[in-house]
Design a protein around this motif. Structure first.
Motif, mmCIF file in Angstrom:
data_model
loop_
_atom_site.group_PDB
_atom_site.id
_atom_site.type_symbol
_atom_site.label_atom_id
_atom_site.label_comp_id
_atom_site.label_asym_id
_atom_site.label_seq_id
_atom_site.Cartn_x
_atom_site.Cartn_y
_atom_site.Cartn_z
ATOM 1 N N TRP A 151 30.861 38.732 43.843
ATOM 2 C CA TRP A 151 31.800 39.128 42.591
ATOM 3 C C TRP A 151 30.869 37.702 42.238
ATOM 4 N N GLU A 152 30.108 37.315 42.382
ATOM 5 C CA GLU A 152 29.155 36.421 41.685
ATOM 6 C C GLU A 152 28.122 37.143 40.787
ATOM 7 N N LEU A 172 40.150 37.743 39.446
ATOM 8 C CA LEU A 172 39.568 38.937 38.690
ATOM 9 C C LEU A 172 39.804 39.560 40.564
ATOM 10 N N ALA A 173 39.744 39.119 42.208
ATOM 11 C CA ALA A 173 39.426 39.466 42.752
ATOM 12 C C ALA A 173 41.105 39.287 42.959
ATOM 13 N N MET A 174 41.938 38.747 42.611
ATOM 14 C CA MET A 174 43.404 39.186 42.717
ATOM 15 C C MET A 174 43.832 40.497 42.175
ATOM 16 N N GLY A 193 45.455 52.095 39.733
ATOM 17 C CA GLY A 193 46.386 50.780 38.372
ATOM 18 C C GLY A 193 45.898 49.808 37.851
ATOM 19 N N THR A 194 44.692 48.948 39.463
ATOM 20 C CA THR A 194 43.860 48.001 38.229
ATOM 21 C C THR A 194 43.143 48.308 37.757
ATOM 22 N N LEU A 195 42.133 49.704 37.740
ATOM 23 C CA LEU A 195 41.587 49.507 36.840
ATOM 24 C C LEU A 195 42.150 50.131 35.389
ATOM 25 N N PHE A 196 43.238 51.029 35.482
ATOM 26 C CA PHE A 196 44.430 50.794 34.268
ATOM 27 C C PHE A 196 44.281 49.684 33.209
ATOM 28 N N CYS A 197 44.718 48.544 34.607
ATOM 29 C CA CYS A 197 45.009 47.472 33.674
ATOM 30 C C CYS A 197 43.745 46.419 33.344
ATOM 31 N N LEU A 198 42.467 46.474 33.965
ATOM 32 C CA LEU A 198 41.531 45.995 33.578
ATOM 33 C C LEU A 198 40.904 46.399 32.517
ATOM 34 N N THR A 199 40.721 47.571 32.577
ATOM 35 C CA THR A 199 40.280 48.793 31.222
ATOM 36 C C THR A 199 40.649 48.068 29.687
ATOM 37 N N ILE A 200 42.400 48.533 30.124
ATOM 38 C CA ILE A 200 43.263 48.153 29.320
ATOM 39 C C ILE A 200 43.025 46.624 28.244
ATOM 40 N N ALA A 203 47.190 36.898 21.563
ATOM 41 C CA ALA A 203 45.864 37.166 22.408
ATOM 42 C C ALA A 203 44.976 35.998 22.066
ATOM 43 N N GLN A 204 45.490 34.566 21.187
ATOM 44 C CA GLN A 204 44.710 33.802 21.379
ATOM 45 C C GLN A 204 45.711 32.609 22.228
ATOM 46 N N SER A 205 47.200 32.950 22.492
ATOM 47 C CA SER A 205 47.903 32.050 22.782
ATOM 48 C C SER A 205 47.727 32.675 24.703
ATOM 49 N N ARG A 206 46.798 33.368 25.344
ATOM 50 C CA ARG A 206 47.292 33.529 26.815
ATOM 51 C C ARG A 206 46.133 33.684 27.221
ATOM 52 N N PRO A 207 45.349 33.744 28.254
ATOM 53 C CA PRO A 207 44.611 33.589 28.819
ATOM 54 C C PRO A 207 44.250 35.879 29.374
ATOM 55 N N PRO A 208 42.990 36.081 29.306
ATOM 56 C CA PRO A 208 42.964 37.562 29.466
ATOM 57 C C PRO A 208 43.472 37.868 31.295
ATOM 58 N N GLN A 209 43.537 37.055 31.926
ATOM 59 C CA GLN A 209 44.836 37.511 33.348
ATOM 60 C C GLN A 209 45.653 37.744 32.902
#
Length: 245
Positions: free
Chosen positions: A90-91, A158-160, A182-189, A209-215
Motif C-alpha cells: 500500500w505504501e 484505503l484498503a477498507m 463499485g469500489t473503482l466507481f466510488c474512488l474515481t468519483i 468538501a471542506q468539512s468532510r474527510p475524503p473517505q
C-alpha cells in the motif's frame, strides 16, 4: 537464481510490466529483486544476479531512491552501499502515485495554465479552441484534487474502501466482481471532491468538501452505487445517525 524459479519469473514479468507502464525494464527488475529479497543487497550482487551492467545498476538504483521505493542501509563490516525496498504494498502504491503526480500531473497543470492564460488574451482565437483548453485545464485540476485527496486517505481506510464492496451487499443480492466495480466507481468519483446533492441523492450527507474527510465521500457514493445496483440491500445514512438496514 534459476531462470525457471518463481522468483526469476516474478522479476522477469515485473520488468516486462514496467516497460509497458513507461518504466525502464532494468529499473523495474531491480525493484522486483529488492522487493523479494530478504537481505539488503549491494550493486555488485544485483548486477550478478540479474546480469545487468554495473553502470546500469547504479543509474537504476539512483532512480529508485529518487522515487523513495528503495533506501540505502548500512551493513556491518561492509563499506559498500546496500539497498532494501519498501515492502508494504500500500505504501509502495502511494509512493508511486505521488511520484507520478509530481512528474506528470503537476508539470501538465503548469503548462496548460500558461497556455490558457495566453489564450484568454489572444485576439482572434476561436472560442472553440479556448473552450477546449478550459476543458483540459478543468480536467487536470480535478485529477490533481483527486490524487491529493487519495494520498491523504490513511492506508487502512484505503484498503477498507478497496474491499468494502465484497461484503456490503446482502448475500442473496451479491454478484461476482460487483465489489471491485463499485469500489473503482466510488474512488474515481468521490475522492475528487466533486460530489453534489444529485450525485449522492441516495445518501443523507453534507456535501461540503471542506468539512468532510475524503473517505466520507467515497463511502457516500459507494452507498448510492450499491442502492442503484442492488435496490435497498444496503442503505446507510451518512449524517452521523446510526444505520437502519
Amino acid at each position: 537464481m534459476s531462470d525457471a524459479s518463481a522468483k526469476a519469473k516474478f522479476i522477469l514479468y515485473w520488468g516486462d510490466m514496467g516497460s509497458q507502464w513507461g518504466v525502464n525494464r532494468s529499473v523495474a527488475q531491480i525493484h522486483a529483486l529488492l522487493f523479494l529479497s530478504t537481505e539488503p543487497l549491494n550493486a555488485e550482487q544485483i548486477s550478478s544476479e540479474l546480469g545487468i551492467a554495473r553502470s546500469n545498476v547504479s543509474n537504476s538504483l539512483k532512480e529508485l531512491v529518487g522515487w523513495r521505493l528503495i533506501q540505502r542501509v548500512p551493513v556491518a563490516g561492509d563499506r559498500r552501499e546496500h539497498f532494501v525496498a519498501e515492502t508494504d504494498v500500500w505504501e509502495m502504491a502511494l509512493l508511486i502515485t505521488k511520484g507520478r503526480k509530481e512528474r506528470e500531473i503537476d508539470p501538465a497543470i503548469r503548462a496548460i495554465d500558461i497556455c490558457v492564460s495566453q489564450a484568454e488574451n489572444e485576439p482572434g482565437l476561436h472560442p472553440v479552441v479556448l473552450g477546449r483548453m478550459h476543458d483540459m485545464q478543468e480536467f487536470l485540476q480535478t485529477a490533481d484534487r483527486w490524487s491529493e485527496q487519495m494520498l491523504s486517505v490513511p492506508k487502512a481506510k484505503l484498503a477498507m474502501l478497496m474491499k468494502m464492496g465484497q461484503g456490503s451487499v446482502a448475500p442473496q443480492d451479491r454478484r461476482q466482481k460487483d465489489g471491485i466495480g463499485g469500489t473503482l466507481f466510488c474512488l474515481t468519483i468521490s475522492l475528487s471532491a466533486e460530489i453534489t446533492d444529485s450525485t449522492v441523492s441516495g445518501a443523507k450527507c453534507d456535501t461540503n468538501a471542506q468539512s468532510r474527510p475524503p473517505q466520507f465521500f467515497a463511502m457516500a457514493v459507494f452507498v448510492t452505487w450499491s442502492e442503484r445496483r442492488h435496490g435497498t440491500a444496503f442503505r446507510r445514512p451518512f449524517n452521523g445517525a446510526s444505520a437502519n438496514a
